[in-house]
Design a protein around this motif. Sequence first.
Motif, PDB file in Angstrom:
ATOM      1  N   PRO A 145       9.460   4.191  -7.829  1.00  0.00           N
ATOM      2  CA  PRO A 145       9.609   4.716  -6.470  1.00  0.00           C
ATOM      3  C   PRO A 145       8.572   5.760  -6.077  1.00  0.00           C
ATOM      4  CG  PRO A 145      11.349   5.542  -7.931  1.00  0.00           C
ATOM      5  CD  PRO A 145      10.661   4.442  -8.654  1.00  0.00           C
ATOM      6  N   HIS A 146       7.900   6.375  -7.050  1.00  0.00           N
ATOM      7  CA  HIS A 146       6.874   7.359  -6.688  1.00  0.00           C
ATOM      8  C   HIS A 146       5.686   6.718  -5.970  1.00  0.00           C
ATOM      9  CE1 HIS A 146       5.387   5.812 -10.553  1.00  0.00           C
ATOM     10  NE2 HIS A 146       4.193   6.234 -10.190  1.00  0.00           N
ATOM     11  N   LEU A 147       5.578   5.385  -6.030  1.00  0.00           N
ATOM     12  CA  LEU A 147       4.488   4.690  -5.342  1.00  0.00           C
ATOM     13  C   LEU A 147       4.826   4.357  -3.888  1.00  0.00           C
ATOM     14  CD1 LEU A 147       3.279   2.322  -8.201  1.00  0.00           C
ATOM     15  CD2 LEU A 147       2.263   4.478  -7.440  1.00  0.00           C
ATOM     16  N   SER A 161      -1.768   2.716  -9.718  1.00  0.00           N
ATOM     17  CA  SER A 161      -2.350   3.842  -8.990  1.00  0.00           C
ATOM     18  C   SER A 161      -3.817   3.620  -8.631  1.00  0.00           C
ATOM     19  CB  SER A 161      -2.220   5.128  -9.815  1.00  0.00           C
ATOM     20  OG  SER A 161      -0.869   5.471  -9.980  1.00  0.00           O
ATOM     21  N   ILE A 162      -4.323   2.425  -8.907  1.00  0.00           N
ATOM     22  CA  ILE A 162      -5.701   2.076  -8.545  1.00  0.00           C
ATOM     23  C   ILE A 162      -5.661   1.045  -7.425  1.00  0.00           C
ATOM     24  CG2 ILE A 162      -7.919   1.216  -9.352  1.00  0.00           C
ATOM     25  CD1 ILE A 162      -7.077   1.925 -12.204  1.00  0.00           C
ATOM     26  N   GLU A 163      -6.253   1.372  -6.302  1.00  0.00           N
ATOM     27  CA  GLU A 163      -6.258   0.451  -5.175  1.00  0.00           C
ATOM     28  C   GLU A 163      -7.220  -0.702  -5.447  1.00  0.00           C
ATOM     29  OE1 GLU A 163      -5.853   1.374  -0.595  1.00  0.00           O
ATOM     30  OE2 GLU A 163      -7.930   1.668  -1.213  1.00  0.00           O
ATOM     31  N   LYS A 164      -6.773  -1.919  -5.161  1.00  0.00           N
ATOM     32  CA  LYS A 164      -7.625  -3.093  -5.397  1.00  0.00           C
ATOM     33  C   LYS A 164      -8.845  -3.044  -4.503  1.00  0.00           C
ATOM     34  CE  LYS A 164      -6.242  -7.042  -3.745  1.00  0.00           C
ATOM     35  NZ  LYS A 164      -5.457  -8.270  -3.416  1.00  0.00           N
ATOM     36  N   ASN A 165      -9.955  -3.510  -5.032  1.00  0.00           N
ATOM     37  CA  ASN A 165     -11.255  -3.623  -4.342  1.00  0.00           C
ATOM     38  C   ASN A 165     -11.961  -2.296  -4.100  1.00  0.00           C
ATOM     39  OD1 ASN A 165     -11.083  -6.468  -4.179  1.00  0.00           O
ATOM     40  ND2 ASN A 165      -9.799  -6.312  -2.352  1.00  0.00           N
ATOM     41  N   ASP A 168       0.842  -1.186   0.000  1.00  0.00           N
ATOM     42  CA  ASP A 168       0.000   0.000   0.000  1.00  0.00           C
ATOM     43  C   ASP A 168       0.882   1.243   0.000  1.00  0.00           C
ATOM     44  OD1 ASP A 168      -2.561  -1.172   0.011  1.00  0.00           O
ATOM     45  OD2 ASP A 168      -2.361  -1.629   2.145  1.00  0.00           O
ATOM     46  N   TYR A 169       0.467   2.238  -0.748  1.00  0.00           N
ATOM     47  CA  TYR A 169       1.227   3.478  -0.903  1.00  0.00           C
ATOM     48  C   TYR A 169       1.593   4.081   0.456  1.00  0.00           C
ATOM     49  CZ  TYR A 169       2.114   8.380  -2.184  1.00  0.00           C
ATOM     50  OH  TYR A 169       2.667   9.633  -2.338  1.00  0.00           O
ATOM     51  N   GLY A 170       2.891   4.232   0.705  1.00  0.00           N
ATOM     52  CA  GLY A 170       3.369   4.947   1.883  1.00  0.00           C
ATOM     53  C   GLY A 170       3.145   4.256   3.214  1.00  0.00           C
TER      54      GLY A 170
END
Length: 389
Positions: free
Chosen positions: A82-84, A237-241, A45-47
């Motif tokens: 790395p931006h993710l 950039s799209i979170e699953k679910n 997950d991002y960050g």
Amino acid sequence: MNLSKSKGVKKMPKVILGNIVERIKDKVDKDNTDLEFYIGGEHFDYGEVQITKRAAIAGSTIGPAFHMRFQPGDVLLMSRNPHLRKAGMVDFEGICSDVSYVCRTKNEMVLLQSFLPFVFQTDSFWEFAEANKKGSTNFFLNWSDFEKYEFILPNIETQRELTELLWAAFETKTAYEKLLIHTDAIVKSQFIEMFGDPQTNPMGWPIKCFDEVATVDANMTTDYEKYADYPHIGIDSIEKNTGRLFGYRTVKEDNVISGKHVFGPQHIIYSKIRPVLNKVALPDFEGLCSADAYPILPNVKICNRDFLAHVLRSDYFLSYILAFSSRSQMPKVNKKQIGGFKLPLPPLEGQEKFAFFMHMGENAKLKLQESIDSVNTLIRALMHQDFTN
């Protein structure tokens, strides 16, 4: 307590990551192992400082690159894009691919392992990664690049104080995130109450083919100059679910060189790659998306966009679409397969009532997200004062 003034912090010299952290290369054969789980890029997950998602090795389509064992307490660092900001600690055993680096401290008296994920999730670390990345579109760093990162390391006593505060803040954030999940569950329950289970269609709604209620609006462009400052939505950039959009940048920033689909707030973005990840987004802006996604345009005369997005995220649609992608190394679905999907379609008025309820849920989630963001700000502030003083 002002931790930046704790004993010895300001006098602490910079350290080099490679001198205090090692990359573990414990190779296993995924086809001959007792290990149960793997972690891919989609499970980060991002960050976030902890990785909680995973998938079963048995029955998966993962390739031979998945051969690196990790153990509870290890920190995984994704070397791609790395931006993710993909890096976090695990609390279970499994395998990952060789583009995820398994990291451990060399000496617990110098760097606490429990402090390492917070080192990786500092702004300065990812700024370093961005400045040293390689590649033109699929950016990456080798471990030898990450090893050169220099930073101020608080003394061990301050690390213990910080670690206690930081993990407590993380647990608070986790509680808010559980409320987000609960809110989604309430929306799903409301859908069933209003329309019934789409699999059995107990209310007898008319059955419509997907092509009757929406079109795959695959308008491709290579005009990178015209769209230079538009958001570019990649699959990552799209979170699953949930479909939450995060970590995206502009077309120019991503140095886009291949054809992309144009989308707007009237579209649904559906990822056709690895459909098991269930990536369905509702953008509220214009931009370009990956050619690995389809912009879907509902027929607003008979179908509400939010209603359709909810159906596309449902187990009902997922069970249908996965039948077309289960045997491929890189599962993918096409327009014809999506177009063949059939769904019960209630009257538009009922769909819009559900969409209103869905938006109420989204508003509640926004408030929860604000609380989560406040905790994230606190975590960054705690890290910033000790890594910059």
